[in-house]
Motif scaffolding. Structure first.
Motif, PDB file in Angstrom:
ATOM      1  N   ALA A 268       0.850  -1.194   0.000  1.00  0.00           N
ATOM      2  CA  ALA A 268       0.000   0.000   0.000  1.00  0.00           C
ATOM      3  C   ALA A 268       0.884   1.241   0.000  1.00  0.00           C
ATOM      4  O   ALA A 268       1.573   1.525   0.978  1.00  0.00           O
ATOM      5  CB  ALA A 268      -0.912  -0.012   1.217  1.00  0.00           C
ATOM      6  N   LEU A 269       0.860   1.976  -1.112  1.00  0.00           N
ATOM      7  CA  LEU A 269       1.631   3.211  -1.232  1.00  0.00           C
ATOM      8  C   LEU A 269       0.674   4.342  -1.589  1.00  0.00           C
ATOM      9  O   LEU A 269      -0.206   4.176  -2.440  1.00  0.00           O
ATOM     10  CB  LEU A 269       2.699   3.070  -2.328  1.00  0.00           C
ATOM     11  CG  LEU A 269       3.760   1.981  -2.113  1.00  0.00           C
ATOM     12  CD1 LEU A 269       4.648   1.863  -3.334  1.00  0.00           C
ATOM     13  CD2 LEU A 269       4.596   2.304  -0.883  1.00  0.00           C
TER      14      LEU A 269
ATOM     15  N   ALA B 127      -0.825   2.554  -7.439  1.00  0.00           N
ATOM     16  CA  ALA B 127      -1.462   1.237  -7.568  1.00  0.00           C
ATOM     17  C   ALA B 127      -0.370   0.220  -7.851  1.00  0.00           C
ATOM     18  O   ALA B 127       0.305   0.290  -8.878  1.00  0.00           O
ATOM     19  CB  ALA B 127      -2.495   1.249  -8.694  1.00  0.00           C
ATOM     20  N   ALA B 128      -0.170  -0.719  -6.925  1.00  0.00           N
ATOM     21  CA  ALA B 128       0.912  -1.691  -7.031  1.00  0.00           C
ATOM     22  C   ALA B 128       0.349  -3.072  -7.349  1.00  0.00           C
ATOM     23  O   ALA B 128      -0.627  -3.510  -6.730  1.00  0.00           O
ATOM     24  CB  ALA B 128       1.713  -1.745  -5.727  1.00  0.00           C
ATOM     25  N   HIS B 129       0.943  -3.734  -8.326  1.00  0.00           N
ATOM     26  CA  HIS B 129       0.532  -5.082  -8.710  1.00  0.00           C
ATOM     27  C   HIS B 129       1.777  -5.943  -8.860  1.00  0.00           C
ATOM     28  O   HIS B 129       2.809  -5.483  -9.367  1.00  0.00           O
ATOM     29  CB  HIS B 129      -0.239  -5.066 -10.038  1.00  0.00           C
ATOM     30  CG  HIS B 129      -1.440  -4.171 -10.030  1.00  0.00           C
ATOM     31  ND1 HIS B 129      -2.642  -4.565  -9.482  1.00  0.00           N
ATOM     32  CD2 HIS B 129      -1.617  -2.914 -10.485  1.00  0.00           C
ATOM     33  CE1 HIS B 129      -3.511  -3.576  -9.605  1.00  0.00           C
ATOM     34  NE2 HIS B 129      -2.913  -2.561 -10.222  1.00  0.00           N
ATOM     35  N   PRO B 130       1.708  -7.219  -8.440  1.00  0.00           N
ATOM     36  CA  PRO B 130       2.871  -8.096  -8.608  1.00  0.00           C
ATOM     37  C   PRO B 130       3.110  -8.414 -10.079  1.00  0.00           C
ATOM     38  O   PRO B 130       2.164  -8.560 -10.857  1.00  0.00           O
ATOM     39  CB  PRO B 130       2.477  -9.360  -7.827  1.00  0.00           C
ATOM     40  CG  PRO B 130       0.997  -9.329  -7.783  1.00  0.00           C
ATOM     41  CD  PRO B 130       0.596  -7.888  -7.759  1.00  0.00           C
ATOM     42  N   LEU B 131       4.350  -8.504 -10.472  1.00  0.00           N
ATOM     43  CA  LEU B 131       4.734  -8.813 -11.843  1.00  0.00           C
ATOM     44  C   LEU B 131       5.567 -10.091 -11.837  1.00  0.00           C
ATOM     45  O   LEU B 131       6.622 -10.140 -11.211  1.00  0.00           O
ATOM     46  CB  LEU B 131       5.556  -7.668 -12.444  1.00  0.00           C
ATOM     47  CG  LEU B 131       6.039  -7.865 -13.887  1.00  0.00           C
ATOM     48  CD1 LEU B 131       4.842  -7.897 -14.830  1.00  0.00           C
ATOM     49  CD2 LEU B 131       6.992  -6.743 -14.287  1.00  0.00           C
ATOM     50  N   PRO B 132       5.084 -11.158 -12.471  1.00  0.00           N
ATOM     51  CA  PRO B 132       5.861 -12.401 -12.475  1.00  0.00           C
ATOM     52  C   PRO B 132       7.148 -12.245 -13.290  1.00  0.00           C
ATOM     53  O   PRO B 132       7.119 -11.817 -14.443  1.00  0.00           O
ATOM     54  CB  PRO B 132       4.907 -13.420 -13.110  1.00  0.00           C
ATOM     55  CG  PRO B 132       3.962 -12.599 -13.933  1.00  0.00           C
ATOM     56  CD  PRO B 132       3.820 -11.290 -13.213  1.00  0.00           C
TER      57      PRO B 132
END
Length: 572
Positions: free
Chosen positions: A154-155, A159-164
């Motif tokens: 949470a920043l 908007a943060a999403h994991p990237l494989p």
């Protein structure tokens, strides 16, 4: 050691070069997996490991499997807050001998995992150096499940999403690494490129998902009943051609059920184990006749609701074999599986057939989402609020939280409205409430009750001959089911009459045919506009009957047009 189905021989000094195939389980499959775990008393790790072992068993033919798993190895309090690498690798020896049902495989995996956890701190390197194990590959196949549901970055303003990502190297020959999210499970199947071609790895990943889907749907399925995986594609060989095959009944019980289907449906074409009763031409009265035929043939309590809950020969056979399997556990019916987005829940009209009334609409709704039907039955309450509350509990067994997408038709639209209101009142988010040709709600006072009584008498007079002909075609048991269903229809209409809709605090999408919009003022359908904070009115082709299936079959073209109108909404 695990004899993996590799494309190339195992090199004496394997290169660390590797690649991966991404995997994402549909939300509907993830929800079904969690239900299975609760019912069988296992964790998702155990269930996924058991499915992985079943897939490896079918790929290798081995019944004594060795699969390793990484553990955090921070069992001692003094190392909990320390930075550093404490991970350990723990091999699990899994017994799949005797062709067990998958439910039994789950129990074996659970027992093995619990026993291994007690010794998870024993260093893997020490184990590998024990006499007799120095030359045994203990980690040729590895499985891991990481719980990421509580780990959200949470920043502010970001908007943060994991990237494989993948480093281009792997420490193991075949490594299934999964991550559990809030609504789904995803990850990757890592493999050594010196052993596997990308096509083979992709096929293995798809095969694992197929095995998981089958055993979640049918835990009584024996491992030998799983279809074999495609063989590795060797260099210079053309890929095998997949062909769809008719699945014959596999034992005497399924053969007898198939015969009952053929008699009830009046067809000569044999019924397959995986055929859907309603896709083969079944309808509500046929479901009543089939339920009565099964009761008579097997001496069990089998209701029409069971036909909806177990719509295939195989599912009905499993229910008959399973002790207590005939208890009606719910109303959810899968109309379309797959997809990684929140599912759509579809409610037909009063005791409507979810397959006949909603199947065409479900097929043409926007992709990427499973579609569930909510099939009403004798086990459900008749009051709108009580039925909505029960449906909400069942929906939340496959989708724990919002956003919810619900589409209701005719009287099902009223129940959908109440479900959405209850969700909002509970602080949940409703992304879509669509009411299609909704039943009008009654005005206060005694006049609606007089109209109800008069309408009931008129229906009895006009349709007495129809019902008499229907009943004359049924045996005593079928007549009992038929009468109970008609009484439930009447009770539902009474519940609808007594319902006073609150003001819904969200957006209501009201879909009406041109025929319904042309009704003289005061138009009862348009009264719903006063029961929502915001209403958006949409006109669709067709008539009330052609959309709802009231008195005739749902018009496929009109159902597709309705799906297209729904797809144009910005909520998807």
């Amino acid at each position: 050691p695990l004899a993996l189905p590799a494309d190339h021989p195992f090199p004496a000094d394997p290169s660390p070069a590797g690649d991966f195939e991404p995997l994402t389980l549909p939300e509907s499959l993830t929800a079904g997996l969690r239900i299975l775990c609760r019912r069988e008393g296992v964790t998702p790790f155990m269930a996924l490991l058991a499915a992985f072992a079943a897939a490896l068993h079918r790929a290798t033919g081995q019944t004594d499997l060795l699969v390793a798993t990484p553990v955090a190895n921070r069992l001692r309090p003094e190392v909990m807050g320390m930075a550093g690498y404490f991970n350990n690798l723990v091999p699990l020896r899994l017994d799949l001998s005797g062709d067990p049902p998958f439910a039994d495989t789950l129990a074996r995996v659970r027992e093995t995992a619990l026993a291994v956890y007690r010794h998870a701190g024993f260093p893997f390197q020490w184990l590998a150096e024990l006499p007799g194990l120095a030359h045994v590959p203990l980690a040729r196949g590895v499985f891991a499940l990481h719980d990421a549901r509580a780990e959200r970055l949470a920043l502010p303003g970001v908007a943060a999403h994991p990237l494989p990502l993948h480093s281009g190297a792997t420490a193991f020959d075949l490594y299934l690494s999964l991550v559990e999210e809030e609504h789904t499970i995803g990850g990757q199947l890592q493999y050594r490129t010196a052993l596997f071609r990308p096509e083979t790895a992709a096929a293995l990943g798809k095969y694992f998902q197929m095995v998981l889907a089958q055993v979640v749907a049918r835990p009584a399925l024996r491992l030998s009943e799983l279809p074999p995986p495609p063989p590795p594609v060797r260099a210079g060989q053309p890929p095998p051609v997949a062909t769809a095959a008719f699945v014959s009944p596999r034992d005497a019980l399924e053969e007898r059920l198939a015969q009952l289907w053929e008699t009830v449906l009046g067809v000569e074409e044999p019924a397959g184990a995986t055929d859907n009763f309603f896709e083969r031409g079944g309808y509500s009265l046929a479901a009543v006749r089939l339920a009565a035929a099964i009761e008579s043939a097997f001496g069990v309590d089998f209701s029409p609701a069971h036909v909806y809950q177990f719509p295939t020969v195989a599912a009905q056979a499993d229910a008959l074999r399973r002790e207590g399997g005939l208890a009606v556990k719910g109303s959810l019916v899968v109309l379309r599986s797959g997809g990684d987005r929140p599912p759509v829940f579809l409610l037909p009209g009063n005791m409507g057939n979810v397959f006949a009334d909603g199947g065409e609409l479900a097929r043409h709704l926007p992709p990427g989402r499973a579609v569930y039907g909510l099939q009403d039955g004798l086990h459900n309450p008749s009051g709108v609020a009580a039925l909505a509350a029960r449906y909400r509990r069942e929906v939340q067994s496959v989708q724990a939280g919002g956003p919810y997408f619900v589409v209701g038709i005719c009287s099902g639209a009223v129940v959908a409205f109440e479900m959405a209101h209850q969700w909002l009142s509970a602080g949940e988010r409703v992304a879509l409430l669509a009411m299609v040709e909704p039943s009008p709600f009654a005005a206060p006072g005694w006049r609606p009750y007089l109209r109800f009584a008069g309408d009931l008498l008129e229906r009895v007079r006009a349709r007495w001959g129809h019902h008499a002909r229907q009943v004359s075609q049924l045996d005593a048991l079928s007549r009992q089911h038929y009468t109970r269903m008609k009484m439930k229809v009447l009770a539902n209409r009474w519940g609808l009459l007594r319902y006073r809709p609150p003001v819904y605090g969200g957006t209501l999408h009201l879909f009406l045919t041109a025929e319904s919009r042309r009704l003289p003022s005061p138009n009862p359908y348009l009264h719903w506009q006063s029961r929502a904070a915001e209403t958006r009115l949409h006109t669709i082709p067709g008539t009330h009957a052609s959309i709802t299936g009231k008195g005739e079959e749902v018009n496929r073209a009109h159902a597709r047009a309705l799906a297209e109108a729904l797809a144009r909404l910005a909520v998807w």
